[in-house]
Motif scaffolding. Structure first.
Motif, mmCIF file in Angstrom:
data_model
loop_
_atom_site.group_PDB
_atom_site.id
_atom_site.type_symbol
_atom_site.label_atom_id
_atom_site.label_comp_id
_atom_site.label_asym_id
_atom_site.label_seq_id
_atom_site.Cartn_x
_atom_site.Cartn_y
_atom_site.Cartn_z
ATOM 1 N N HIS A 40 -16.979 12.165 7.671
ATOM 2 C CA HIS A 40 -16.706 13.241 8.617
ATOM 3 C C HIS A 40 -15.230 13.330 8.956
ATOM 4 C CE1 HIS A 40 -20.866 14.314 9.243
ATOM 5 N NE2 HIS A 40 -21.184 13.039 9.439
ATOM 6 N N GLU A 41 -14.543 12.193 8.900
ATOM 7 C CA GLU A 41 -13.127 12.202 9.281
ATOM 8 C C GLU A 41 -12.272 11.535 8.211
ATOM 9 O OE1 GLU A 41 -12.506 10.634 13.248
ATOM 10 O OE2 GLU A 41 -14.527 11.331 13.806
ATOM 11 N N PRO A 42 -12.049 12.226 7.094
ATOM 12 C CA PRO A 42 -11.196 11.628 6.064
ATOM 13 C C PRO A 42 -9.822 11.299 6.656
ATOM 14 C CG PRO A 42 -11.573 13.976 5.628
ATOM 15 C CD PRO A 42 -12.484 13.596 6.746
ATOM 16 N N ARG A 43 -9.266 10.179 6.207
ATOM 17 C CA ARG A 43 -7.989 9.750 6.794
ATOM 18 C C ARG A 43 -7.168 9.010 5.764
ATOM 19 N NH1 ARG A 43 -7.189 6.491 12.196
ATOM 20 N NH2 ARG A 43 -5.194 6.381 11.116
ATOM 21 N N THR A 44 -5.878 9.039 5.977
ATOM 22 C CA THR A 44 -4.988 8.203 5.185
ATOM 23 C C THR A 44 -4.448 7.116 6.101
ATOM 24 O OG1 THR A 44 -4.400 10.026 3.731
ATOM 25 C CG2 THR A 44 -2.858 8.173 3.838
ATOM 26 N N PHE A 45 -4.714 5.884 5.718
ATOM 27 C CA PHE A 45 -4.218 4.763 6.519
ATOM 28 C C PHE A 45 -2.954 4.198 5.892
ATOM 29 C CE2 PHE A 45 -8.773 4.813 7.400
ATOM 30 C CZ PHE A 45 -8.818 4.633 8.767
ATOM 31 N N GLY A 46 -1.923 4.076 6.695
ATOM 32 C CA GLY A 46 -0.760 3.326 6.226
ATOM 33 C C GLY A 46 -1.123 1.846 6.281
ATOM 34 N N THR A 77 5.058 -2.704 -2.352
ATOM 35 C CA THR A 77 3.901 -2.619 -1.464
ATOM 36 C C THR A 77 4.222 -1.926 -0.132
ATOM 37 O OG1 THR A 77 4.389 -4.826 -0.641
ATOM 38 C CG2 THR A 77 2.844 -4.668 -2.454
ATOM 39 N N ARG A 78 5.444 -1.499 0.065
ATOM 40 C CA ARG A 78 5.823 -0.711 1.226
ATOM 41 C C ARG A 78 6.717 0.425 0.777
ATOM 42 N NH1 ARG A 78 3.262 -4.373 2.795
ATOM 43 N NH2 ARG A 78 2.779 -5.128 4.834
ATOM 44 N N PRO A 79 6.504 1.674 1.193
ATOM 45 C CA PRO A 79 5.339 2.096 1.961
ATOM 46 C C PRO A 79 4.094 2.093 1.083
ATOM 47 C CG PRO A 79 6.618 3.994 1.295
ATOM 48 C CD PRO A 79 7.376 2.795 0.833
ATOM 49 N N TRP A 80 2.929 2.047 1.733
ATOM 50 C CA TRP A 80 1.656 2.020 0.997
ATOM 51 C C TRP A 80 0.608 2.708 1.852
ATOM 52 C CZ3 TRP A 80 0.840 -0.443 -3.789
ATOM 53 C CH2 TRP A 80 -0.493 -0.424 -4.259
ATOM 54 N N THR A 81 -0.158 3.563 1.234
ATOM 55 C CA THR A 81 -1.225 4.218 1.994
ATOM 56 C C THR A 81 -2.542 4.095 1.236
ATOM 57 O OG1 THR A 81 -0.712 6.326 0.934
ATOM 58 C CG2 THR A 81 0.294 5.923 3.093
ATOM 59 N N VAL A 82 -3.612 4.135 2.001
ATOM 60 C CA VAL A 82 -4.957 4.119 1.431
ATOM 61 C C VAL A 82 -5.678 5.382 1.920
ATOM 62 C CG1 VAL A 82 -7.131 2.868 1.258
ATOM 63 C CG2 VAL A 82 -4.986 1.599 1.554
ATOM 64 N N ALA A 116 -1.775 -7.414 -3.591
ATOM 65 C CA ALA A 116 -1.100 -6.816 -2.453
ATOM 66 C C ALA A 116 -1.075 -5.302 -2.579
ATOM 67 C CB ALA A 116 0.334 -7.355 -2.366
ATOM 68 N N PRO A 117 -1.008 -4.578 -1.470
ATOM 69 C CA PRO A 117 -1.051 -5.119 -0.109
ATOM 70 C C PRO A 117 -2.457 -5.143 0.473
ATOM 71 C CG PRO A 117 -0.446 -2.824 -0.029
ATOM 72 C CD PRO A 117 -0.674 -3.134 -1.481
ATOM 73 N N VAL A 118 -3.421 -4.579 -0.257
ATOM 74 C CA VAL A 118 -4.792 -4.591 0.274
ATOM 75 C C VAL A 118 -5.784 -4.613 -0.878
ATOM 76 C CG1 VAL A 118 -4.698 -2.062 0.543
ATOM 77 C CG2 VAL A 118 -6.516 -3.354 1.685
ATOM 78 N N ARG A 119 -6.758 -5.512 -0.794
ATOM 79 C CA ARG A 119 -7.745 -5.653 -1.849
ATOM 80 C C ARG A 119 -9.123 -5.876 -1.241
ATOM 81 N NH1 ARG A 119 -7.571 -11.094 -5.044
ATOM 82 N NH2 ARG A 119 -9.715 -10.475 -5.462
ATOM 83 N N LEU A 120 -10.121 -5.698 -2.074
ATOM 84 C CA LEU A 120 -11.485 -5.943 -1.652
ATOM 85 C C LEU A 120 -11.834 -7.414 -1.910
ATOM 86 C CD1 LEU A 120 -14.076 -4.323 -0.791
ATOM 87 C CD2 LEU A 120 -14.624 -4.187 -3.225
ATOM 88 N N VAL A 121 -12.675 -7.987 -1.059
ATOM 89 C CA VAL A 121 -13.242 -9.302 -1.359
ATOM 90 C C VAL A 121 -14.738 -9.261 -1.058
ATOM 91 C CG1 VAL A 121 -13.237 -11.772 -0.872
ATOM 92 C CG2 VAL A 121 -11.079 -10.518 -0.853
ATOM 93 N N LYS A 155 -8.123 -4.917 -6.672
ATOM 94 C CA LYS A 155 -6.837 -5.218 -6.033
ATOM 95 C C LYS A 155 -5.980 -3.961 -5.837
ATOM 96 C CE LYS A 155 -6.743 -9.773 -8.265
ATOM 97 N NZ LYS A 155 -7.502 -9.686 -9.516
ATOM 98 N N SER A 156 -4.991 -4.096 -5.000
ATOM 99 C CA SER A 156 -3.971 -3.054 -4.774
ATOM 100 C C SER A 156 -4.604 -1.661 -4.665
ATOM 101 C CB SER A 156 -2.920 -3.077 -5.886
ATOM 102 O OG SER A 156 -2.349 -4.364 -5.986
ATOM 103 N N ILE A 157 -5.453 -1.501 -3.654
ATOM 104 C CA ILE A 157 -6.265 -0.286 -3.504
ATOM 105 C C ILE A 157 -5.455 0.860 -2.897
ATOM 106 C CG2 ILE A 157 -8.283 0.682 -2.297
ATOM 107 C CD1 ILE A 157 -9.435 -2.199 -2.287
#
Ligand code: HEM
Lengths: 304, 212
Positions: free
Chosen positions: A100-106, A88-93, A210-215, A226-228
């Motif tokens: 308008h502002e596409p982004r990759t979030f760590g 789950t590290r490193p992990w980006t979404v 992990a590390p990020v999911r929808l609820v 899960k694990s998006i």
């Protein structure tokens, strides 16, 4: 009825782990006592279940050991056994599409930029069981606002990591991988919808997505992907995994609805994990006051 | 020891002990809180799986006998069949209690009837169970005498219907992963196929049976 108001909760209010542990020990003791003493009496005495609508937190042990996460196997205990291979590290979404502002979030960005808050929600699985889980998460709309959706955006599509090396369940084609889910934009922007980064005060365990999911607490659990790794805003309704696999059984909406049965089991009742007797299922999983207006005028029998 | 005595005094008790293992294990788990987060589901799944396994094993007695040319094995078929039925009874009772009392409905046959009618996988399990019941009841030698061997044998061919129905029950209840029910389907298909071929090609000599 709502377990805890969705308003921002100050960091200090987050239950610390010792309280959880104590609560759990209490529950265990109670459980044993119930088995040994109370059960024979109360079980056969008839009448409504004692704590019909109480919403106690589901013990952490059950939250960790009873999971549907087919990327790690189809048994309920498989994810707990197999999910250790997920890195789950490193992990980006990636957040992209009609924005308008596409982004990759760590994943660290998500923790730091959007201070996660605690949300205690009921989780209702389409298999007629449920839990109550204290999530740690950020409103999805905060993230979406940060990338500024265009006026064309109508749906939000979420995608799970695709990597059979890390997710052994993907080596078998039981579902078309990767797992994809979607919400209407207004559902995604609803204040109850969160991206969870943790539960019980800590980062998400691997088996819980992990590390990020929808609820999305008013929908059946399979919507809470899960694990998006990707969130894409789109114009057309996306094809989602379970809907593609069995369209008659799993719709796009999948709102918890005690009046509309799944072909293979009734949705009128559910078993709260930790309880023996079933309880009635509530419309929109008990969040009708907050979300019913999203579906005003819709035939929920057809739009299941 | 004659082969018959061996089966009666050694093999059959061993089969009973072996068949009791999953049940004992389940009971121990129940007493020690080891049934997991959803105990009712665990009991339903484990008893269903054991019942089907034992049923398939009982179907495999005859091919095994032919393969080993060991006629004395045949009584094990009844042992395994009865054990399978015992687990099926616990399985069905668990379902019955779950569907009525634990659903807050009290003693309510209507809830069960509705479920059996509306959910195809339950219908299949129900049919399998209904077909197995007379076989369990008439499993004693007293009943063989009472019915006469021919009629008794005819009746007990119902197992060749009950087993595939139980497999269909399993196939229809899983959500996506057909692997395990698929193995059972294959096993039961092979066992029934064997049976069909043997019946068609049956000749007076035992040796021709061996070729199969
Ligand atoms: C009235 C008759 C029956 C009823 C109502 C019934 C009901 C059920 C139910 C509710 C489940 C669990 C479904 C789920 O979790 O979604 C189940 C599973 C199962 N049943 Fe039955 N059943 C019946 C008869 C039988 C019989 C006769 C057999 C075998 C001889 C059998 C074998 C199984 C198997 C193998 C499973 C799956 C276990 C697993 O998933 O590991 N059932 N049954």
């Amino acid at each position: 009825m709502l377990i805890r108001r969705p308003d921002p909760i100050a960091g200090g209010e987050i239950t610390d782990e010792r309280v959880y542990q104590n609560r759990r020990r209490f529950l265990e003791t109670m459980g044993l006592a119930t088995l040994g003493l109370a059960a024979p009496g109360s079980l056969w005495a008839g009448g409504p279940p004692r704590a019909l609508q109480s919403d106690e937190l589901t013990p952490l042990e059950d939250v960790l050991s009873y999971n549907n996460f087919y990327e790690f196997g189809t048994g309920k205990d498989d994810p707990a056994k197999n999910a250790h291979t997920l890195r789950t590290r490193p992990w980006t979404v990636d957040v992209e599409g009609e924005v308008h502002e596409p982004r990759t979030f760590g994943i660290e960005d998500l923790w730091q930029r959007f201070t996660p808050e605690e949300r205690v929600y009921r989780l209702r699985c389409v298999e007629a069981w449920s839990m109550v889980i204290p999530w740690l998460g950020l409103p999805l709309r905060d993230l979406l606002s940060a990338v500024r959706p265009t006026s064309h955006a109508r749906y939000v599509e979420f995608t799970t990591l695709l990597d059979p090396e890390q997710m052994p369940g993907q080596r078998r084609g039981i579902l078309p991988w990767p797992y994809v889910e979607a919400l209407r934009l207004d559902e995604a922007m609803h204040p109850l919808t969160i991206l969870a980064l943790g539960l019980y005060g800590k980062a998400l365990p691997n088996q819980n997505g992990a590390p990020v999911r929808l609820v999305v607490p008013w929908k059946y659990g399979f919507k809470s992907i899960k694990s998006i790794v990707r969130i894409r805003l789109v114009r057309e309704q996306p094809t989602t995994t379970w809907n593609a696999a069995a369209p008659r059984e799993y719709g796009l909406y999948a709102n918890v609805n005690p009046m509309v049965d799944h072909p293979r089991w009734t949705q009128a009742r559910e078993r709260r994990i930790g309880e023996l007797r079933k309880r009635p299922t509530l419309m929109f999983n008990g969040y009708a006051d907050q979300v019913a207006s999203l579906y005003a005028g819709m035939d929920l029998r057809r739009n299941y | 020891m004659t082969p018959g005595a061996f089966v009666r005094r050694v093999a059959r008790p061993l089969v009973w002990v072996g068949a009791a293992v999953p049940g004992t294990w389940l009971l121990l788990d129940a007493l020690t809180g080891g049934l997991g987060a959803n105990p009712v589901e665990t009991v339903t799944h484990r008893t269903g799986l054991t019942a089907l396994t034992l049923l398939a094993l009982s179907l495999s007695v005859r091919p095994t006998r032919d393969l080993l040319r060991f006629g004395a094995l045949m009584p094990l078929r009844r042992t395994l069949g009865l054990a399978a039925y015992t687990y099926a009874v616990v399985h069905v009772l668990t379902y019955g209690v779950d569907q009525t009392y634990l659903s807050g409905l009290g003693v309510s046959p209507a809830a069960i009837v509705e479920d059996v009618r509306e959910r195809p996988y339950v219908t299949m399990g129900f049919l399998a169970f209904v077909l197995l019941t007379p076989l369990a009841v008439t499993s004693t030698s007293g009943w063989v005498k009472r019915l006469g061997a021919t009629r008794w044998r005819w009746l007990h061919r119902l197992v060749y219907l009950a087993a595939p129905l139980a497999v269909v029950h399993f196939l229809w209840l899983v959500k996506a992963d057909l692997l395990l029910p698929g193995w059972f389907a294959l096993a039961v298909a092979v066992l029934l196929g064997y049976r069909a071929v043997v019946r068609r090609r049956r000749t007076p000599t035992a040796s021709s049976r061996l070729i199969l």
